[in-house]
Design an enzyme around this catalytic site. Structure first.
Site, PDB file in Angstrom:
ATOM      1  N   ASP A 169       0.585   5.911 -38.193  1.00 24.60           N
ATOM      2  CA  ASP A 169       1.701   5.213 -38.814  1.00 24.60           C
ATOM      3  C   ASP A 169       1.949   5.831 -40.192  1.00 24.60           C
ATOM      4  OD1 ASP A 169      -0.307   4.205 -40.495  1.00 24.60           O
ATOM      5  OD2 ASP A 169       0.125   2.101 -40.080  1.00 24.60           O
ATOM      6  N   HIS A 170       2.793   5.184 -40.981  1.00 29.45           N
ATOM      7  CA  HIS A 170       3.132   5.709 -42.311  1.00 29.45           C
ATOM      8  C   HIS A 170       1.901   5.893 -43.196  1.00 29.45           C
ATOM      9  CE1 HIS A 170       3.137   1.329 -42.694  1.00 29.45           C
ATOM     10  NE2 HIS A 170       2.765   1.528 -43.945  1.00 29.45           N
ATOM     11  N   CYS A 218      -4.407   5.223 -39.653  1.00 26.81           N
ATOM     12  CA  CYS A 218      -3.565   4.332 -40.452  1.00 26.81           C
ATOM     13  C   CYS A 218      -4.132   4.329 -41.870  1.00 26.81           C
ATOM     14  CB  CYS A 218      -3.463   2.938 -39.836  1.00 26.81           C
ATOM     15  SG  CYS A 218      -4.959   1.929 -39.861  1.00 26.81           S
ATOM     16  N   GLY A 219      -3.751   3.400 -42.684  1.00 29.43           N
ATOM     17  CA  GLY A 219      -4.215   3.388 -44.067  1.00 29.43           C
ATOM     18  C   GLY A 219      -5.712   3.191 -44.197  1.00 29.43           C
ATOM     19  N   GLY A 265      -7.726   2.369 -41.222  1.00 34.20           N
ATOM     20  CA  GLY A 265      -8.339   2.560 -39.910  1.00 34.20           C
ATOM     21  C   GLY A 265      -8.604   1.234 -39.215  1.00 34.20           C
ATOM     22  N   HIS A 283     -23.663   6.797 -27.683  1.00 38.18           N
ATOM     23  CA  HIS A 283     -24.277   5.541 -27.254  1.00 38.18           C
ATOM     24  C   HIS A 283     -23.274   4.551 -26.662  1.00 38.18           C
ATOM     25  CE1 HIS A 283     -28.006   5.965 -30.088  1.00 38.18           C
ATOM     26  NE2 HIS A 283     -27.711   7.094 -29.447  1.00 38.18           N
ATOM     27  N   ARG A 291      -6.370   6.310 -46.423  1.00 42.20           N
ATOM     28  CA  ARG A 291      -6.508   5.908 -47.822  1.00 42.20           C
ATOM     29  C   ARG A 291      -7.969   5.809 -48.240  1.00 42.20           C
ATOM     30  NH1 ARG A 291      -2.014   1.633 -46.512  1.00 42.20           N
ATOM     31  NH2 ARG A 291      -0.172   2.931 -46.853  1.00 42.20           N
ATOM     32  N   ARG A 312     -30.284   2.703 -20.760  1.00 40.62           N
ATOM     33  CA  ARG A 312     -29.987   1.673 -21.765  1.00 40.62           C
ATOM     34  C   ARG A 312     -28.538   1.749 -22.242  1.00 40.62           C
ATOM     35  NH1 ARG A 312     -32.987   3.580 -27.335  1.00 40.62           N
ATOM     36  NH2 ARG A 312     -32.558   5.792 -27.074  1.00 40.62           N
TER      37      ARG A 312
END
Length: 154
Positions: A9-10, A67-68, A70, A100, A111, A135
């Site tokens: 995005d921006h 994004c800014g 995350g 994992h 950012r 596991r």
């Protein structure tokens, strides 16, 4: 090399624009899902959905969503069946989440980190493979079952 769907995005636009050519130069096939120009009012959920569609359709093996912070992108991506996304701002998490947890979408906060670290994290993500040991498989199967039950209870 990995087929990688990339979107931002921006808030992540400038970082995506810098990362894509570097990843292409390393031989990765990039599916650029936008934004293709800076759109100050666009929204990360739209890009998370685009990446999920590409992965779930088998067109991309993994996704990179920026994004800014995350966080919003990660929250949205994890709402979509078949997607296992994580915000990573260190290399250990970027590869360990694949090894994992079979993470298939890396979320970055433009950012929060710069180009050099973003490239390092993306390389760690793309270079990692799920360790199919009992596991880790057991845990992944539990995640898949939780997702299945949630979808049935709608």
């Amino acid at each position: 090399m990995v087929n990688l769907a990339v979107a931002a995005d921006h808030g992540g636009f400038a970082l995506k624009q810098a990362l894509v050519p570097l990843l292409r130069s390393e031989g990765h096939r990039i599916i650029d899902l936008g934004a293709c120009d800076f759109q100050p009012d666009d929204d990360y959920p739209d890009y998370a959905e685009k990446i999920a569609r590409e992965i779930n359709a088998g067109n991309a093996r993994r996704g990179l969503l920026i994004c800014g912070s995350g966080a919003g992108a990660c929250i949205t991506a994890n709402k979509i069946p078949g997607i296992r996304a994580s915000v990573c701002h260190d290399t250990y998490s970027a590869h360990q989440s694949v090894e994992h947890d079979d993470m298939n979408v890396l979320c970055l906060g433009a950012r929060v980190l710069g180009l050099s670290l973003a490239l390092e994290l993306t390389r760690a993500f793309l270079g990692a493979e799920f360790i199919d040991e009992p596991r880790y498989r057991r845990r992944l199967d539990k995640i898949t079952e939780i997702e299945r039950r949630a979808l049935l209870n709608r």
